[in-house]
Design an enzyme around this catalytic site. Structure first.
Site, PDB file in Angstrom:
ATOM      1  N   LYS A  68       4.836  -3.700   8.242  1.00 44.64           N
ATOM      2  CA  LYS A  68       5.950  -2.933   7.698  1.00 44.64           C
ATOM      3  C   LYS A  68       7.179  -3.833   7.603  1.00 44.64           C
ATOM      4  O   LYS A  68       7.596  -4.433   8.597  1.00 44.64           O
ATOM      5  CB  LYS A  68       6.249  -1.722   8.585  1.00 44.64           C
ATOM      6  CG  LYS A  68       7.316  -0.800   8.010  1.00 44.64           C
ATOM      7  CD  LYS A  68       7.389   0.507   8.781  1.00 44.64           C
ATOM      8  CE  LYS A  68       8.391   1.474   8.153  1.00 44.64           C
ATOM      9  NZ  LYS A  68       8.416   2.775   8.844  1.00 44.64           N
ATOM     10  N   ALA A  92      11.531   1.069   3.933  1.00 43.13           N
ATOM     11  CA  ALA A  92      10.642  -0.083   4.103  1.00 43.13           C
ATOM     12  C   ALA A  92       9.407   0.090   3.236  1.00 43.13           C
ATOM     13  O   ALA A  92       9.186   1.156   2.643  1.00 43.13           O
ATOM     14  CB  ALA A  92      10.250  -0.229   5.575  1.00 43.13           C
ATOM     15  N   GLN A  93       8.584  -0.970   3.178  1.00 38.16           N
ATOM     16  CA  GLN A  93       7.294  -0.865   2.512  1.00 38.16           C
ATOM     17  C   GLN A  93       6.235  -1.520   3.396  1.00 38.16           C
ATOM     18  O   GLN A  93       6.549  -2.319   4.281  1.00 38.16           O
ATOM     19  CB  GLN A  93       7.312  -1.474   1.120  1.00 38.16           C
ATOM     20  CG  GLN A  93       7.475  -2.967   1.035  1.00 38.16           C
ATOM     21  CD  GLN A  93       7.610  -3.429  -0.427  1.00 38.16           C
ATOM     22  OE1 GLN A  93       8.150  -2.721  -1.286  1.00 38.16           O
ATOM     23  NE2 GLN A  93       7.124  -4.631  -0.711  1.00 38.16           N
ATOM     24  N   VAL A  94       4.973  -1.178   3.133  1.00 35.18           N
ATOM     25  CA  VAL A  94       3.875  -1.585   4.009  1.00 35.18           C
ATOM     26  C   VAL A  94       2.851  -2.389   3.211  1.00 35.18           C
ATOM     27  O   VAL A  94       2.456  -1.997   2.110  1.00 35.18           O
ATOM     28  CB  VAL A  94       3.201  -0.353   4.653  1.00 35.18           C
ATOM     29  CG1 VAL A  94       2.019  -0.777   5.530  1.00 35.18           C
ATOM     30  CG2 VAL A  94       4.211   0.437   5.479  1.00 35.18           C
ATOM     31  N   VAL A  98       0.823  -1.200   0.000  1.00 38.57           N
ATOM     32  CA  VAL A  98       0.000   0.000   0.000  1.00 38.57           C
ATOM     33  C   VAL A  98       0.861   1.255   0.000  1.00 38.57           C
ATOM     34  O   VAL A  98       0.431   2.327  -0.431  1.00 38.57           O
ATOM     35  CB  VAL A  98      -0.960  -0.007   1.203  1.00 38.57           C
ATOM     36  CG1 VAL A  98      -0.187   0.114   2.521  1.00 38.57           C
ATOM     37  CG2 VAL A  98      -1.999   1.097   1.107  1.00 38.57           C
ATOM     38  N   ALA A  99       2.100   1.139   0.465  1.00 46.59           N
ATOM     39  CA  ALA A  99       3.031   2.268   0.472  1.00 46.59           C
ATOM     40  C   ALA A  99       4.447   1.718   0.426  1.00 46.59           C
ATOM     41  O   ALA A  99       4.736   0.653   0.982  1.00 46.59           O
ATOM     42  CB  ALA A  99       2.841   3.128   1.722  1.00 46.59           C
ATOM     43  N   ASP A 142       9.784  13.084  11.259  1.00 42.74           N
ATOM     44  CA  ASP A 142       9.713  12.785   9.825  1.00 42.74           C
ATOM     45  C   ASP A 142       8.299  13.091   9.335  1.00 42.74           C
ATOM     46  O   ASP A 142       7.637  12.256   8.710  1.00 42.74           O
ATOM     47  CB  ASP A 142      10.070  11.310   9.583  1.00 42.74           C
ATOM     48  CG  ASP A 142      10.504  11.047   8.147  1.00 42.74           C
ATOM     49  OD1 ASP A 142      10.792  12.027   7.427  1.00 42.74           O
ATOM     50  OD2 ASP A 142      10.545   9.876   7.732  1.00 42.74           O
TER      51      ASP A 142
END
Length: 521
Positions: free
Chosen positions: A151, A131-133, A125-126, A286
């Site tokens: 994640k 990292a990616q989710v 999804v992101a 962030d």
């Protein structure tokens, strides 16, 4: 040798994507334009400039992607086409293969992914630089199904980051050796801070712990939602958290159509930031739009949703007090106090004349008061601040680098949400209230309560420690000690007098606080 090779690769990528053309063509010099055309020979530069810049940053790796993320929030400093492309770096970095993500999950938990999740969406999804989710449905210990976000750390990050940091350390050393300004800016210490935060970001358990701390801190504020961590499924390479449902904060029209008060959202963002910084000394560092959503669920309508806690900033009590005093003096236009604080903190040489620094600060800040964000030229403000800091040899404080970065994010987000936002008047009441809490009687009582366990443990030990000390000392020393004890008795009587006077002073503070509250609130 590796550092030099990395430097060559960076130059090659810059030339390949025509970043030299973007720089050289921005100067109105015929010979520079000719040089740009020569360097462009044999390359395909048909893609828009913003797209080429984004692709170059993606190619160079996570450190450069994060730089692009910070730039993307500064639409006041960038052309619209470049800012739009850089915004894609916030959560749309090219993903890695989902089979690699599944393998990482199974390696972390030593179980097939089908035994952990009732469902797992292979399409992320992101996807970000670190990292990616993926969305999934978790089967918890009670057999209950829970919607979660998983994640997964991007593989092979550590070697890439180490190469870039090594190059940055080398360049920082050059800067310090070649320039007096370089030494003042403390580039090696800044890189060391950056190094620490980047390595922290590679440990997802640390990120989960930071999220839990922020969740506790923000509980009761009713302005921001932070996902709950599922600790049975947290590993340095994988974390599983509560799935949050919200609208990305960059989708302003969708938020307006849902009935969200955008201006109130901007003010709430300022409140959240100052609460995390000055009340807690622990803040999300962030805060680009890719990490922020807004809830449109009835029970939590209009609240922020914070995501991605890989980078958090911390401040000591000394830093918090110093910054709060600076901000408060600044908002009151008490430039003399600002100058005094800089000298007292050691940020400028001790022989600096207060009146000269006061005049310089006034000339920089005064033109920007009582203006909405849309009328403030941040570029001009930063340039004048740099000129002033250079003249007075202001030293950069590495521990505040993350705070400065976050301030840029917050100001950029506020500019997008509400260009008419008066940042000064929005923040001033919060800071004045916070300062009252720091100097009031309640602060004194809190300090006494915090130190009570320490002294309660120490006091019963004093007679034994004193006896041992006397036994170890010769007679002359004991006589001297007895004289000191007699002097201590006289001092105790004086302290008693001071305590009674302190009670009177505390009562005076209470009266003053009541008067100030009536005045400001």
């Amino acid at each position: 040798m590796t550092r030099y090779l990395r430097g060559v690769i960076i130059v090659w990528v810059a030339l390949r994507y025509g970043l030299d053309e973007l720089v050289l063509n921005s100067f109105q010099r015929p010979w520079l334009s000719s040089m740009a055309r020569v360097l462009s020979f044999g390359r395909n530069l048909k893609a828009p400039r913003g797209q080429r810049l984004r692709m170059a940053l993606e190619h160079l790796g996570p450190i450069f992607v994060k730089f692009g993320q910070v730039l993307s929030t500064r639409r006041d400093l960038l052309p619209a086409d470049v800012a739009d492309e850089l915004a894609r770096l916030q959560d749309r970095v090219p993903p890695f293969d989902s089979s690699v993500a599944i393998a990482t999950i199974e390696r972390a938990f030593r179980r097939p992914v089908d035994t952990i999740f009732a469902s797992f969406e292979r399409e992320p999804v992101a996807s970000a630089s670190i990292a990616q989710v993926h969305f999934a449905t978790l089967i918890d210990k009670g057999g209950i199904l829970r919607d979660v976000a998983v994640k997964v750390l991007r593989p092979g990050m550590l070697p890439v980051i180490e190469k870039d940091l090594s190059l940055m350390r080398m360049m920082a050393g050059w800067l310090e050796r070649l320039s007096a300004d370089g030494r003042r800016l403390k580039p090696r210490e800044v890189v060391a801070e950056f190094d620490k935060y980047l390595h922290d970001e590679l440990d997802l358990v640390r990120e989960a712990a930071s999220a839990a701390q922020l969740r506790r801190n923000m509980d009761g504020l009713n302005l921001v939602l932070i996902p709950e961590m599922h600790w049975d499924y947290c590993h340095p390479d994988v974390i599983v958290m509560e799935r949050m449902n919200g609208v990305p904060i960059s989708q302003f029209e969708r938020l307006r159509q849902a009935g969200v008060d955008i201006r109130q959202l901007a003010r709430d963002g300022v409140t959240i930031f100052f609460t995390q910084v000055f009340r807690d000394g622990f803040f999300h560092a962030d805060m680009h739009p890719g990490n922020i959503q807004v809830s449109i669920e009835p029970a939590t309508f209009g609240r922020y949703i914070s995501l991605d806690f890989g980078i958090v900033g911390t401040l000591t009590e000394h830093d918090k007090e110093y910054l709060a005093q600076n901000f408060t003096a600044f908002f009151r236009r008490d430039y003399k106090r600002v100058a005094q604080l800089h000298i007292e903190s050691g940020w400028v040489p001790p022989d600096t004349r207060v009146d000269e620094l006061e005049a310089a600060v006034r000339s920089v800040c005064e033109p920007y008061f009582d203006r909405p964000l849309k009328e403030i030229s941040l570029g001009m403000l930063l340039m004048r601040l740099f000129q002033t800091s250079r003249r007075f040899q202001v030293e950069i404080q590495p521990q505040l680098v993350l705070l400065q970065k976050t301030l840029l994010n917050i100001e950029g987000l506020g500019r997008q949400l509400d260009p008419d936002l008066d940042l000064w008047n929005t923040a001033k009441p919060f800071l004045e209230k916070w300062m009252l809490e720091q100097v009031g009687p309640q602060k004194l009582m809190d300090e006494l309560r915090d130190q009570a366990p320490r002294y309660a443990k120490l006091l019963p030990e004093l007679p034994r420690l004193l006896y041992q000390f006397l036994q170890q000392k010769p007679a002359d020393d004991r006589r001297e000690l007895l004289e000191l004890l007699a002097e201590q008795k006289r001092t105790n009587r004086l302290l008693q007098s001071l305590i009674y006077g302190g009670i009177g002073f505390a009562l005076g503070l209470i009266v003053m606080q009541i008067v100030v509250r009536v005045r400001f609130f």
